[in-house]
Design a protein around this motif. Structure first.
Motif, mmCIF file in Angstrom:
data_model
loop_
_atom_site.group_PDB
_atom_site.id
_atom_site.type_symbol
_atom_site.label_atom_id
_atom_site.label_comp_id
_atom_site.label_asym_id
_atom_site.label_seq_id
_atom_site.Cartn_x
_atom_site.Cartn_y
_atom_site.Cartn_z
ATOM 1 N N SER A 126 3.312 2.142 5.062
ATOM 2 C CA SER A 126 3.205 2.485 3.642
ATOM 3 C C SER A 126 1.760 2.838 3.268
ATOM 4 C CB SER A 126 3.708 1.318 2.793
ATOM 5 O OG SER A 126 3.300 0.091 3.367
ATOM 6 N N HIS A 127 0.784 2.315 4.021
ATOM 7 C CA HIS A 127 -0.630 2.595 3.707
ATOM 8 C C HIS A 127 -1.187 3.787 4.475
ATOM 9 C CE1 HIS A 127 -0.997 0.396 7.442
ATOM 10 N NE2 HIS A 127 -0.440 -0.654 6.879
ATOM 11 N N GLY A 128 -0.419 4.319 5.430
ATOM 12 C CA GLY A 128 -0.862 5.526 6.143
ATOM 13 C C GLY A 128 -1.874 5.293 7.251
ATOM 14 N N THR A 211 -1.420 10.607 5.022
ATOM 15 C CA THR A 211 -2.798 10.434 4.554
ATOM 16 C C THR A 211 -3.050 8.958 4.259
ATOM 17 O OG1 THR A 211 -2.595 12.597 3.526
ATOM 18 C CG2 THR A 211 -4.488 11.259 2.849
ATOM 19 N N GLN A 213 -3.953 5.674 2.512
ATOM 20 C CA GLN A 213 -3.996 5.382 1.074
ATOM 21 C C GLN A 213 -5.339 4.796 0.646
ATOM 22 O OE1 GLN A 213 -1.263 6.362 -0.952
ATOM 23 N NE2 GLN A 213 -0.931 7.353 1.028
#
Ligand code: PBG
Length: 323
Positions: A126-128, A211, A213
């Motif tokens: 989820s944070h990339g 990308t 986050q």
């Protein structure tokens, strides 16, 4: 005696002479085409900054593979964009994940294409970032378990080669051990050994929706200023069991490709990354550069520097031109 005696222009006088003495030849079979796979059906969504490249659902992916195969392209490398991302990158090592499904589909449809999978977590977190976050940074050792599990699930799905691109220390050894223990002792590892923290990955991150986050990847990818360190990365990966080494990006790092070719008697791959592709396409669209010539000159240079295998978004177009 008239000067000069040596006239190198003699061998450049006609196309036939130039062909006769040409030192570097590209072959479609040395190209690997990167492809982005998404859930769903009938999805063919063009990537804004990468004209002619798409996020593809598996049915569309198979069409793309059939075309690549008919052009003689050597292989594909698959990147997955999952339905859901989470803190644990669960989609990366799920036997029913998007890449695992895609590998099974491609392998049952194509006998020729070499199917490579990118082993990384950044498309699934989820944070990339490319691994597990502890105290605001990617934790090396706990990320190794995710990578090993992903590589094994890719091999189980039928991948011909696994290609770790995360830049954790020790990942090649961890993946080799896990593959061997799971009965995949014959699955080769193409290590993204010298992978630099490059601005040229920008368009890819749009394509893969990866990308970061927060922050950037400089605590794990290499400083573009460091050539000796690239050699150490490659030496270590070979010691840990890598079968092939990759340098990435390609054109800004031709010196690294050349040095790898001189030092290591293994196949050397280079990745002409998204930004390298997009720059050529953008200039061509503005009428500032000839697209075909820029494509062939860049690929020829990468091969001349010492890359046997080239991962490139031009794989189909270049193969078409080579005939
Ligand atoms: C995954 C990965 C990236 C690329 C290949 N594998 C992105 C990144 O490291 O941020 C980039 C490829 C390209 O730019 O074409 N870690």
């Amino acid at each position: 005696m008239a000067f000069p005696i040596q006239r190198l222009r003699r061998l450049r006088a006609t196309e036939s002479l130039r062909t006769l003495v040409r030192e570097t030849h590209l072959r479609p079979s040395q190209f690997i085409l990167p492809l982005f796979v998404v859930p769903g059906e009938g999805v063919r969504k063009e990537i804004g900054a990468m004209p002619g490249n798409y996020q593809l659902s598996i049915d569309e992916l198979l069409k793309e593979c059939a075309e690549a195969e008919s052009l003689g392209v050597g292989g594909i490398i698959l990147f997955g964009i999952p339905d859901k991302k989470d803190e644990l990158a669960s989609g990366a090592y799920d036997d029913n994940g998007i890449v695992q499904q895609a590998v099974r589909a491609v392998k049952s449809a194509s006998r020729k294409l070499v199917v490579v999978t990118d082993v990384c977590n950044c498309e699934y977190t989820s944070h990339g970032h490319c691994g597990k976050i502890i105290d605001g940074d990617v934790d090396n050792d706990s990320t190794l378990d995710w990578l090993a599990a992903s590589a094994v699930s890719h091999a189980r799905a039928g991948a011909d080669i696994v290609a770790p691109s995360d830049m954790m220390d020790g990942r090649v050894g961890a993946i080799r051990q896990a593959l061997d223990e799971a009965g995949f002792g014959m699955t080769p590892i193409l290590s993204y050994a010298a992978k630099f923290a490059s601005v040229f990955y920008g368009p890819f991150r749009e394509a893969a929706e990866s990308t970061p986050q927060f922050g950037d990847r400089r605590s794990y990818q290499m400083d573009p200023a460091n050539g000796n360190e690239a050699i150490r990365e490659m030496e270590l990966d070979l010691e840990e069991g890598a079968d092939m080494l990759m340098v990435k990006p390609a054109m800004p790092y031709l010196d690294i490709i050349h040095e790898a070719r001189q030092r290591f008697p293994t196949p050397i791959a280079a990745y002409q990354v998204s930004g390298e592709f997009s720059m050529i396409m953008a200039a061509a669209r503005n009428g500032w550069i000839d697209r075909e010539r820029a494509m062939m000159e860049s690929l020829t240079s990468i091969h001349r520097a010492g890359a046997d295998i080239i991962l490139t978004y031009f794989a189909k177009d270049a193969s078409r031109l080579l005939g």
